[in-house]
Scaffold this motif. Structure first.
Motif, short mmCIF file in Angstrom:
data_model
loop_
_atom_site.label_atom_id
_atom_site.label_comp_id
_atom_site.label_asym_id
_atom_site.label_seq_id
_atom_site.Cartn_x
_atom_site.Cartn_y
_atom_site.Cartn_z
N LEU A 299 34.52 37.05 44.50
CA LEU A 299 34.03 35.89 43.78
C LEU A 299 33.44 36.28 42.44
O LEU A 299 32.94 37.41 42.28
N PRO A 300 33.45 35.37 41.46
CA PRO A 300 32.80 35.66 40.18
C PRO A 300 31.30 35.80 40.37
O PRO A 300 30.71 35.20 41.28
N ALA A 301 30.67 36.60 39.52
CA ALA A 301 29.24 36.85 39.65
C ALA A 301 28.43 35.59 39.45
O ALA A 301 27.43 35.36 40.13
N VAL B 232 37.58 46.76 34.34
CA VAL B 232 37.42 45.52 35.08
C VAL B 232 36.00 45.45 35.63
O VAL B 232 35.58 46.35 36.37
N GLU B 233 35.27 44.41 35.26
CA GLU B 233 33.90 44.25 35.73
C GLU B 233 33.92 43.92 37.22
O GLU B 233 34.55 42.94 37.65
N PRO B 234 33.27 44.73 38.07
CA PRO B 234 33.27 44.44 39.51
C PRO B 234 32.73 43.04 39.80
O PRO B 234 31.74 42.60 39.21
N CYS B 235 33.39 42.34 40.69
CA CYS B 235 32.97 40.99 41.06
C CYS B 235 32.14 41.05 42.35
O CYS B 235 31.96 42.10 42.95
N GLU B 236 31.63 39.90 42.76
CA GLU B 236 30.88 39.81 44.00
C GLU B 236 31.85 39.88 45.18
O GLU B 236 32.95 39.31 45.14
N VAL B 237 31.43 40.56 46.24
CA VAL B 237 32.28 40.71 47.43
C VAL B 237 31.48 40.26 48.66
O VAL B 237 30.37 40.73 48.88
N ARG B 238 32.06 39.37 49.42
CA ARG B 238 31.45 38.92 50.66
C ARG B 238 32.50 38.94 51.77
O ARG B 238 33.70 38.96 51.51
N GLY C 298 39.56 35.72 45.15
CA GLY C 298 40.48 36.73 45.65
C GLY C 298 40.18 37.03 47.10
O GLY C 298 39.05 36.86 47.57
N VAL C 299 41.19 37.46 47.84
CA VAL C 299 41.01 37.89 49.23
C VAL C 299 41.87 39.13 49.46
O VAL C 299 42.83 39.38 48.74
N ASN C 300 41.50 39.90 50.49
CA ASN C 300 42.35 41.02 50.85
C ASN C 300 42.98 40.78 52.22
O ASN C 300 42.82 39.73 52.82
N THR C 301 43.69 41.75 52.73
CA THR C 301 44.36 41.64 54.01
C THR C 301 43.33 41.62 55.14
O THR C 301 42.47 42.50 55.20
#
Length: 299
Positions: free
Chosen positions: A51-53, A76-82, A122-125
């Motif tokens: 997610l965006p910061a 690339v500026e790291p984004c928020e991850v949940r 964004g999402v991952n597997t």
């Protein structure tokens, strides 16, 4: 902890936002970025949500690495991850559904409350944790609001011959859902926990008379509550690791907990971090050691 054989990062677009209850919002994602998305099909599968910061600008997304993880490219500026569970995946329509518990504060909750069609994330597997033996005759699924989407999906997928008891703890009756469940699923709602009052889930699990026949207990919720439930199942009842899965989804008063964790001696934090790198050890034994170290330092 096993790593996924495939790990891709997908750019997703909000297609629909719907308020399910006062405390939960359902967001459906779509878009060409979901091409190649691989679901495990396991009801409690989880993924990383990027997610965006702040606000709803498009986040800079990481790229997948060969070791099953991801990294942010240079520049690339790291984004928020949940971390979130998948409520549903429709491969035919290319739609991914995630249910968000919403409350005051928190990056993901704030993002979900302001989400509109066209917003980007964004999402991952994903990968799942639920893994009962094939011969189970019953299962007990227990969760608070954060684990509710996974618990309901597991109940929806319950095999016809498996007696399933589903216990869901929400703040009050306004947060109850109306899921369509198979005939072999018994649903019980309880009110409490979820940061509003003491949770009743440990008492409920302790009071449950588990049949002697092969079965499975799955629990998800606040980490202190699930830690106590896991101790009961593993160390008091002596269940084998194949008979349960207990997962802490969130930490009550997380900021204070994090401050206390960061105040631990550096060698203790290093030990806690590095113990999970030992792929040769049993995961449940690692969990025992991890909890023992935390508790020895008052966490």
């Amino acid at each position: 902890m096993s790593r996924p054989e495939v790990n891709l990062v997908h750019r997703v677009e909000v297609a629909e936002v719907r308020r399910l209850t006062p405390g939960m919002i359902r967001i459906e994602f779509t878009g060409p970025g979901l091409e190649g998305f691989v679901s495990s099909g396991v009801g409690d599968e989880y993924l990383r949500l990027f997610l965006p910061a702040e606000g709803h600008d498009e986040p800079g997304l990481p790229v997948a690495t060969d070791d099953g993880y991801w990294e942010f490219p240079e520049g690339v500026e790291p984004c928020e991850v949940r971390t979130y569970t998948v409520r549903a995946w429709d491969e035919a329509s290319g739609r991914l559904v995630i249910d968000f518990v919403v409350h005051d504060g928190g990056v993901a909750a704030a993002w979900a409350l302001g989400a509109e069609p066209g917003h980007i994330a964004g999402v991952n597997t994903p990968r799942g944790l639920y893994a009962p033996a094939e011969d189970i005759e019953w299962q007990l699924l227990v969760a608070d609001a954060t684990g509710l989407p996974a618990a309901v999906r597991l109940a929806e997928q319950a095999p016809a011959g498996v007696r399933t008891k589903l216990v869901l703890e929400v703040a009050d009756d306004q947060d109850e859902h109306r899921p369509e469940l198979p005939a072999n699923v018994e649903l019980t709602w309880v009110h409490g926990g979820n940061g509003h009052s003491p949770s009743r889930l440990e008492d409920i699990v302790r009071a449950s008379e588990l049949p002697k026949t092969p079965g499975y207990v799955w629990v998800a919720g606040e980490s202190a509550v699930t830690r106590a439930i896991r101790k009961h199942l593993r160390h008091e009842l002596g269940l084998p690791p194949t008979a349960y899965k207990v997962v802490g989804y969130w930490v009550e008063r997380a900021e204070q907990w994090r401050e206390r964790y960061e105040a631990l001696p550096e060698d203790v934090r290093t030990r806690l971090s590095e113990m999970w790198d030992d792929g040769s050890r049993d995961e449940e034994e690692l969990q025992d050691e991890y909890v023992a170290v935390l508790e020895s330092h008052g966490l």
